[in-house]
Design an enzyme around this catalytic site. Structure first.
Site, PDB file in Angstrom:
ATOM      1  N   HIS A 147     -10.292   1.969   4.011  1.00 27.25           N
ATOM      2  CA  HIS A 147      -9.038   1.436   3.469  1.00 27.25           C
ATOM      3  C   HIS A 147      -7.904   1.588   4.483  1.00 27.25           C
ATOM      4  CE1 HIS A 147     -10.199   1.798  -1.089  1.00 27.25           C
ATOM      5  NE2 HIS A 147     -11.027   1.045  -0.389  1.00 27.25           N
TER       6      HIS A 147
ATOM      7  N   PHE B  41      -5.306   9.520  -3.740  1.00 20.20           N
ATOM      8  CA  PHE B  41      -4.106   8.944  -4.341  1.00 20.20           C
ATOM      9  C   PHE B  41      -3.703   7.764  -3.467  1.00 20.20           C
ATOM     10  CE2 PHE B  41       0.282   7.978  -4.755  1.00 20.20           C
ATOM     11  CZ  PHE B  41       0.690   8.342  -6.024  1.00 20.20           C
ATOM     12  N   GLU B  42      -3.817   6.585  -3.991  1.00 17.85           N
ATOM     13  CA  GLU B  42      -3.335   5.400  -3.293  1.00 17.85           C
ATOM     14  C   GLU B  42      -2.943   4.356  -4.331  1.00 17.85           C
ATOM     15  OE1 GLU B  42      -6.364   3.711  -0.785  1.00 17.85           O
ATOM     16  OE2 GLU B  42      -7.691   3.229  -2.454  1.00 17.85           O
ATOM     17  N   ILE B  43      -1.908   3.627  -4.034  1.00 18.72           N
ATOM     18  CA  ILE B  43      -1.474   2.512  -4.875  1.00 18.72           C
ATOM     19  C   ILE B  43      -1.467   1.282  -3.979  1.00 18.72           C
ATOM     20  CG2 ILE B  43       0.357   1.546  -6.299  1.00 18.72           C
ATOM     21  CD1 ILE B  43       1.309   4.383  -6.856  1.00 18.72           C
TER      22      ILE B  43
ATOM     23  N   TYR C   4       0.858  -1.193   0.000  1.00 20.57           N
ATOM     24  CA  TYR C   4       0.000   0.000   0.000  1.00 20.57           C
ATOM     25  C   TYR C   4       0.888   1.235   0.000  1.00 20.57           C
ATOM     26  CZ  TYR C   4      -3.855   3.151   1.139  1.00 20.57           C
ATOM     27  OH  TYR C   4      -4.791   4.156   1.092  1.00 20.57           O
TER      28      TYR C   4
END
Length: 328
Positions: free
Chosen positions: A173, A136-138, A8
């Site tokens: 999340h 914005f998250e990967i 993450y």
């Protein structure tokens, strides 16, 4: 991320508005209890724990943050204890009680200076309200398709909080990352600039930039004027090696302050969590500590003509009180 074992990644971490998630932490705690979740080190980013205090006045220390704050709270409360015990004695002349102790008693009676816990506090732990901004998250998709995450999501779904309180994806999340990932599996993309609405992160550029080369599939979607603007990125910052960004052009107006440096940011908390020298957890008997501190205060009164104003715990006294702490 794959090569480094990261699952993450985020660029912005901020405080959630407590009124938008009034019961989320409570249901998350219920999930932890029901499924006996073994919490990873990341959970400390989302939860303050207060179960290390034992004693009749433990609830008055629920918002203490670290050891420095602890001694300040003890020092603030002890004169009040002195006033209370003095006035309980039969036949005493209350006019002989020092004014400083009286003032402290009045202050606490009016609830001044008493640390108050957050609304989202359950079973002696409290939601820090920190969360990763999911604009914005990967992430690895198997984080959100795992049996553990599905069980957590379904548990929250059955609570109906998505409908009655409109819980958003960001805190869900984030808490899931806190439940199922270690800090070593999460990456802060400090070198990537990102802005959404009024919140943004724009890092100083690094002096160690690789030469820019257009990829074979790059499309010139900007005008020539725009291309020229983006090519003239900010000068690298070399002092103390603080530059981390990659060809960023940061806004200069006061309304575009980097969220990392604002009061609502949780980046300092994240950095503290990763610090090798972070302060350890502790627990101890408050009754013993407060009784010892009360004796110290009374000795101060005797040596200062009954005037408690100006009393502070000396370093030697703090060291003596620290002997009651059990670190772990």
């Amino acid at each position: 991320m794959q090569e480094s074992g990261k699952k993450y990644g985020f660029t912005i971490a901020i405080k959630e508005l407590v009124n938008t998630v009034p019961n989320l932490f409570r249901y998350t705690k219920a999930f932890i209890k029901k499924y006996n979740v073994e919490l990873p080190d990341t959970w400390r980013f989302f939860s303050h724990k207060f179960d290390f205090y034992e004693g009749k006045n433990a609830e008055s220390y629920v918002s203490v943050r670290g050891e420095k704050d602890l001694w300040k709270t003890v020092q603030d409360r002890v004169p009040m204890y002195h006033a209370l015990e003095y006035m309980k004695q039969p036949g005493v002349d209350r006019e002989q009680l020092d004014q400083y102790s009286i003032d402290k008693l009045v202050d606490h009676s009016n609830k001044k200076g008493i640390p108050l816990g957050n609304k989202d506090q359950f079973e002696r732990s409290e939601f820090t309200l920190c969360h990763f901004w999911s604009n914005f998250e990967i992430a690895r998709t198997d984080l959100f398709t795992s049996p553990e995450y599905r069980a957590y999501f379904n548990f929250l779904e059955n609570s109906k909080g998505f409908y009655t309180e409109r819980w958003g994806d960001a805190p869900i999340h984030s808490l899931a990352a806190g439940l199922f990932l270690n800090t070593s599996e999460i990456h802060y993309f400090r070198d990537i600039g990102y802005k959404h609405s009024t919140l943004g992160h724009c890092p100083h550029n690094s002096p160690n930039q690789l030469p820019y080369e257009e990829g074979p599939n790059y499309r010139h979607s900007y005008t020539a004027k725009e291309e020229k603007f983006w090519a003239a990125f900010d000068k690298p910052v070399e002092k103390d090696g603080v530059g981390t960004g990659c060809r960023c052009v940061c806004p200069t107006n006061s309304k575009s302050k980097d969220i990392e440096n604002s009061g609502g940011s949780c980046i300092k908390d994240w950095a503290a969590l990763l610090d090798d020298d972070q302060e350890g957890r502790f627990h101890f008997d408050l009754d013993v500590v407060e009784e010892q501190a009360l004796k110290m205060y009374r000795e101060y009164l005797k040596s200062h003509g009954g005037n408690g104003e100006g009393w502070v715990l000396s370093q030697d006294q703090i060291d003596e009180l620290r002997e009651n702490i059990i670190w772990h």
